[in-house]
Write a protein that holds these residues in place. Structure first.
Motif, PDB file in Angstrom:
ATOM      1  N   ALA A 130       0.845  -1.193   0.000  1.00 25.86           N
ATOM      2  CA  ALA A 130       0.000   0.000   0.000  1.00 25.86           C
ATOM      3  C   ALA A 130       0.880   1.243   0.000  1.00 25.86           C
ATOM      4  CB  ALA A 130      -0.927   0.000   1.201  1.00 25.86           C
ATOM      5  N   ILE A 131       0.574   2.186  -0.889  1.00 27.37           N
ATOM      6  CA  ILE A 131       1.341   3.423  -1.018  1.00 27.37           C
ATOM      7  C   ILE A 131       0.540   4.568  -0.395  1.00 27.37           C
ATOM      8  CG2 ILE A 131       2.511   4.977  -2.606  1.00 27.37           C
ATOM      9  CD1 ILE A 131       3.638   2.147  -2.618  1.00 27.37           C
ATOM     10  N   PRO A 132       1.078   5.277   0.586  1.00 30.47           N
ATOM     11  CA  PRO A 132       0.360   6.414   1.170  1.00 30.47           C
ATOM     12  C   PRO A 132       0.284   7.574   0.182  1.00 30.47           C
ATOM     13  CG  PRO A 132       2.566   6.266   2.092  1.00 30.47           C
ATOM     14  CD  PRO A 132       2.375   5.043   1.252  1.00 30.47           C
ATOM     15  N   PRO A 133      -0.725   8.431   0.331  1.00 31.77           N
ATOM     16  CA  PRO A 133      -0.846   9.577  -0.585  1.00 31.77           C
ATOM     17  C   PRO A 133       0.268  10.595  -0.371  1.00 31.77           C
ATOM     18  CG  PRO A 133      -2.479   9.708   1.167  1.00 31.77           C
ATOM     19  CD  PRO A 133      -1.821   8.383   1.316  1.00 31.77           C
ATOM     20  N   ASP A 134       0.468  11.424  -1.371  1.00 31.32           N
ATOM     21  CA  ASP A 134       1.468  12.502  -1.330  1.00 31.32           C
ATOM     22  C   ASP A 134       2.849  11.947  -0.986  1.00 31.32           C
ATOM     23  OD1 ASP A 134      -0.574  14.357  -1.853  1.00 31.32           O
ATOM     24  OD2 ASP A 134      -1.020  14.568   0.283  1.00 31.32           O
ATOM     25  N   SER A 135       3.294  10.991  -1.770  1.00 33.27           N
ATOM     26  CA  SER A 135       4.586  10.355  -1.513  1.00 33.27           C
ATOM     27  C   SER A 135       5.346  10.182  -2.812  1.00 33.27           C
ATOM     28  CB  SER A 135       4.405   8.988  -0.835  1.00 33.27           C
ATOM     29  OG  SER A 135       3.713   9.115   0.400  1.00 33.27           O
ATOM     30  N   ASP A 136       6.654  10.327  -2.707  1.00 29.66           N
ATOM     31  CA  ASP A 136       7.544   9.988  -3.808  1.00 29.66           C
ATOM     32  C   ASP A 136       8.025   8.562  -3.602  1.00 29.66           C
ATOM     33  OD1 ASP A 136       7.344  12.429  -5.068  1.00 29.66           O
ATOM     34  OD2 ASP A 136       9.072  13.291  -4.012  1.00 29.66           O
ATOM     35  N   ILE A 137       7.894   7.744  -4.644  1.00 34.77           N
ATOM     36  CA  ILE A 137       8.195   6.316  -4.533  1.00 34.77           C
ATOM     37  C   ILE A 137       9.563   6.026  -5.131  1.00 34.77           C
ATOM     38  CG2 ILE A 137       7.358   3.997  -5.094  1.00 34.77           C
ATOM     39  CD1 ILE A 137       4.593   5.232  -5.526  1.00 34.77           C
ATOM     40  N   ALA A 138      10.277   5.111  -4.483  1.00 31.02           N
ATOM     41  CA  ALA A 138      11.565   4.636  -4.992  1.00 31.02           C
ATOM     42  C   ALA A 138      11.591   3.119  -4.843  1.00 31.02           C
ATOM     43  CB  ALA A 138      12.727   5.270  -4.231  1.00 31.02           C
ATOM     44  N   ILE A 139      12.038   2.441  -5.896  1.00 30.21           N
ATOM     45  CA  ILE A 139      12.129   0.984  -5.885  1.00 30.21           C
ATOM     46  C   ILE A 139      13.593   0.613  -6.060  1.00 30.21           C
ATOM     47  CG2 ILE A 139      11.369  -1.162  -6.967  1.00 30.21           C
ATOM     48  CD1 ILE A 139       8.897   0.292  -7.955  1.00 30.21           C
ATOM     49  N   ALA A 140      14.140  -0.088  -5.072  1.00 22.49           N
ATOM     50  CA  ALA A 140      15.545  -0.455  -5.104  1.00 22.49           C
ATOM     51  C   ALA A 140      15.768  -1.697  -5.964  1.00 22.49           C
ATOM     52  CB  ALA A 140      16.044  -0.707  -3.677  1.00 22.49           C
ATOM     53  N   GLY A 141      17.025  -2.026  -6.187  1.00 22.75           N
ATOM     54  CA  GLY A 141      17.361  -3.159  -7.031  1.00 22.75           C
ATOM     55  C   GLY A 141      16.915  -4.487  -6.463  1.00 22.75           C
ATOM     56  N   ASP A 142      16.802  -4.599  -5.135  1.00 21.79           N
ATOM     57  CA  ASP A 142      16.351  -5.853  -4.530  1.00 21.79           C
ATOM     58  C   ASP A 142      14.836  -5.924  -4.382  1.00 21.79           C
ATOM     59  OD1 ASP A 142      15.997  -3.953  -2.574  1.00 21.79           O
ATOM     60  OD2 ASP A 142      16.999  -5.093  -0.982  1.00 21.79           O
ATOM     61  N   GLY A 143      14.109  -4.916  -4.927  1.00 22.75           N
ATOM     62  CA  GLY A 143      12.662  -4.904  -4.856  1.00 22.75           C
ATOM     63  C   GLY A 143      12.095  -4.156  -3.674  1.00 22.75           C
ATOM     64  N   THR A 144      12.926  -3.551  -2.841  1.00 23.20           N
ATOM     65  CA  THR A 144      12.438  -2.806  -1.687  1.00 23.20           C
ATOM     66  C   THR A 144      11.754  -1.522  -2.139  1.00 23.20           C
ATOM     67  OG1 THR A 144      14.195  -3.684  -0.278  1.00 23.20           O
ATOM     68  CG2 THR A 144      13.076  -1.691   0.477  1.00 23.20           C
ATOM     69  N   VAL A 145      10.533  -1.304  -1.657  1.00 20.74           N
ATOM     70  CA  VAL A 145       9.747  -0.116  -2.012  1.00 20.74           C
ATOM     71  C   VAL A 145       9.772   0.843  -0.825  1.00 20.74           C
ATOM     72  CG1 VAL A 145       7.503   0.766  -2.726  1.00 20.74           C
ATOM     73  CG2 VAL A 145       8.260  -1.489  -3.498  1.00 20.74           C
ATOM     74  N   SER A 146      10.233   2.052  -1.058  1.00 26.26           N
ATOM     75  CA  SER A 146      10.280   3.076  -0.021  1.00 26.26           C
ATOM     76  C   SER A 146       9.653   4.362  -0.544  1.00 26.26           C
ATOM     77  CB  SER A 146      11.725   3.333   0.438  1.00 26.26           C
ATOM     78  OG  SER A 146      12.524   3.737  -0.668  1.00 26.26           O
ATOM     79  N   VAL A 147       9.163   5.170   0.382  1.00 27.90           N
ATOM     80  CA  VAL A 147       8.515   6.427   0.006  1.00 27.90           C
ATOM     81  C   VAL A 147       9.032   7.558   0.885  1.00 27.90           C
ATOM     82  CG1 VAL A 147       6.410   5.310  -0.829  1.00 27.90           C
ATOM     83  CG2 VAL A 147       6.564   6.005   1.567  1.00 27.90           C
ATOM     84  N   ILE A 148       8.960   8.751   0.339  1.00 27.69           N
ATOM     85  CA  ILE A 148       9.266   9.977   1.085  1.00 27.69           C
ATOM     86  C   ILE A 148       8.042  10.866   0.989  1.00 27.69           C
ATOM     87  CG2 ILE A 148      10.722  12.043   1.196  1.00 27.69           C
ATOM     88  CD1 ILE A 148      12.997  10.430   0.048  1.00 27.69           C
ATOM     89  N   SER A 149       7.527  11.288   2.132  1.00 34.19           N
ATOM     90  CA  SER A 149       6.321  12.115   2.151  1.00 34.19           C
ATOM     91  C   SER A 149       6.620  13.491   1.579  1.00 34.19           C
ATOM     92  CB  SER A 149       5.796  12.233   3.588  1.00 34.19           C
ATOM     93  OG  SER A 149       4.676  13.097   3.628  1.00 34.19           O
ATOM     94  N   THR A 150       5.740  13.946   0.707  1.00 36.04           N
ATOM     95  CA  THR A 150       5.885  15.272   0.109  1.00 36.04           C
ATOM     96  C   THR A 150       4.797  16.222   0.598  1.00 36.04           C
ATOM     97  OG1 THR A 150       4.546  14.588  -1.791  1.00 36.04           O
ATOM     98  CG2 THR A 150       6.943  14.337  -1.965  1.00 36.04           C
ATOM     99  N   GLY A 151       4.003  15.752   1.557  1.00 39.47           N
ATOM    100  CA  GLY A 151       2.912  16.579   2.056  1.00 39.47           C
ATOM    101  C   GLY A 151       3.350  17.582   3.104  1.00 39.47           C
ATOM    102  N   GLN A 152       4.604  17.517   3.522  1.00 36.78           N
ATOM    103  CA  GLN A 152       5.112  18.435   4.536  1.00 36.78           C
ATOM    104  C   GLN A 152       5.974  19.512   3.870  1.00 36.78           C
ATOM    105  OE1 GLN A 152       7.249  16.003   7.286  1.00 36.78           O
ATOM    106  NE2 GLN A 152       5.493  14.688   7.768  1.00 36.78           N
ATOM    107  N   THR A 153       6.196  20.573   4.630  1.00 32.54           N
ATOM    108  CA  THR A 153       7.054  21.647   4.118  1.00 32.54           C
ATOM    109  C   THR A 153       8.463  21.151   3.869  1.00 32.54           C
ATOM    110  OG1 THR A 153       5.742  23.246   5.377  1.00 32.54           O
ATOM    111  CG2 THR A 153       7.882  23.976   4.542  1.00 32.54           C
ATOM    112  N   LYS A 154       8.932  20.306   4.775  1.00 29.76           N
ATOM    113  CA  LYS A 154      10.263  19.720   4.657  1.00 29.76           C
ATOM    114  C   LYS A 154      10.107  18.225   4.481  1.00 29.76           C
ATOM    115  CE  LYS A 154      14.720  19.350   7.016  1.00 29.76           C
ATOM    116  NZ  LYS A 154      15.493  19.685   8.236  1.00 29.76           N
ATOM    117  N   PRO A 155      10.641  17.641   3.412  1.00 28.07           N
ATOM    118  CA  PRO A 155      10.498  16.199   3.207  1.00 28.07           C
ATOM    119  C   PRO A 155      11.026  15.415   4.393  1.00 28.07           C
ATOM    120  CG  PRO A 155      11.405  17.255   1.255  1.00 28.07           C
ATOM    121  CD  PRO A 155      11.418  18.285   2.348  1.00 28.07           C
ATOM    122  N   GLY A 156      10.272  14.380   4.773  1.00 26.55           N
ATOM    123  CA  GLY A 156      10.672  13.553   5.896  1.00 26.55           C
ATOM    124  C   GLY A 156      11.615  12.444   5.469  1.00 26.55           C
ATOM    125  N   PRO A 157      11.956  11.559   6.402  1.00 22.97           N
ATOM    126  CA  PRO A 157      12.851  10.446   6.067  1.00 22.97           C
ATOM    127  C   PRO A 157      12.140   9.409   5.196  1.00 22.97           C
ATOM    128  CG  PRO A 157      12.040  10.231   8.312  1.00 22.97           C
ATOM    129  CD  PRO A 157      11.561  11.564   7.816  1.00 22.97           C
TER     130      PRO A 157
END
Length: 248
Positions: A130-157
């Protein structure tokens, strides 16, 4: 005469079926991750009660698919991935079963699930991702899916959401379904393979060669004409034999 008619008739029929297979391959020459279908002929004797198997007919024996990798094309899109070398991406088919594809063009559905562009939900190691809204998605070479929230003034971890299930069952244990997805012949899900890797921002093209397919179409057309000629010769021979018997 009887053998000739059976062989030529069934040969012509299955040549038409092979032409349909080649036409389907040509139609998918630009389909992402498509695997070409392969067919071949085999002869089968006609069994009859009390008679000898003197007649044969031809059947179209489906070998399977061409599992060679297609060309990898860079797209730069974050939701595009290509399987490097051997391996498959696990998805959930329309009937709920686990199936496998090489199509790495993903999207986020209205419900926030990571899916292929054709609508199959991507399977993670622990289920759908499941992908949360307002997120930038990144897919690593091993298939790991990570997101960075863009809904804040300063991007989170970056937050890791899961890992795409990547498998690599033996090719002889896979068969293509009517939906174009591959499944294990046993019907059981394949095990996760940590050796399978992805290329981010890229897609794998079809492994169908348009030139080879066109040459096959020409060869099949000539073979079909030859089978028709054999049937015509059989008809002429039968007519001449009838004339000779009538004279005698």
């Amino acid at each position: 005469m009887d053998k000739l008619i059976y062989t030529a008739m069934t040969g012509a029929r299955h040549l038409l079926e092979q032409q349909a297979t080649v036409s389907n391959n040509l139609a998918n020459v630009s389909t992402t991750g498509f695997r070409a279908q392969l067919d071949t002929f085999r002869a089968v004797p006609v069994q009859s009660d009390g008679g000898l198997p003197t007649r044969t007919f031809v059947v179209d024996n489906t070998v399977g698919a061409d599992f060679r990798s297609g060309p990898i094309m860079t797209t730069g899109r974050a939701l595009d991935v290509a399987v490097r070398g051997d391996g498959w991406i696990a998805v959930q088919a329309a009937d709920g079963s686990e199936a496998y594809t090489r199509n790495g063009s993903f999207k986020v559905s209205e419900n926030g699930l990571l899916q292929t562009t054709s609508g199959q939900t991507i399977q993670g190691e622990g289920g759908p991702i499941a992908i949360p809204p307002d997120s930038d998605i990144a897919i690593a070479g091993d298939g790991t899916v990570s997101v960075i929230s863009t809904g804040q003034t300063k991007p989170g971890p970056a937050n890791i959401l899961g890992r795409i299930k990547l498998v690599n069952p033996p090719a002889q244990q896979l068969s293509r379904g009517a939906d174009g997805l591959f499944r294990q012949n046993s019907g059981q899900p394949a095990d996760f393979d940590p050796k399978v890797s992805l290329v981010s921002g890229a897609l794998e093209g079809s492994n169908v060669s348009a030139v080879d397919s066109m040459v096959n179409m020409i060869q099949l057309g000539r073979q079909f004409e030859m089978q028709m000629s054999l049937l015509k010769n059989a008809e002429n021979n039968a007519a001449k034999a009838t004339q000779l018997l009538a004279l005698s």
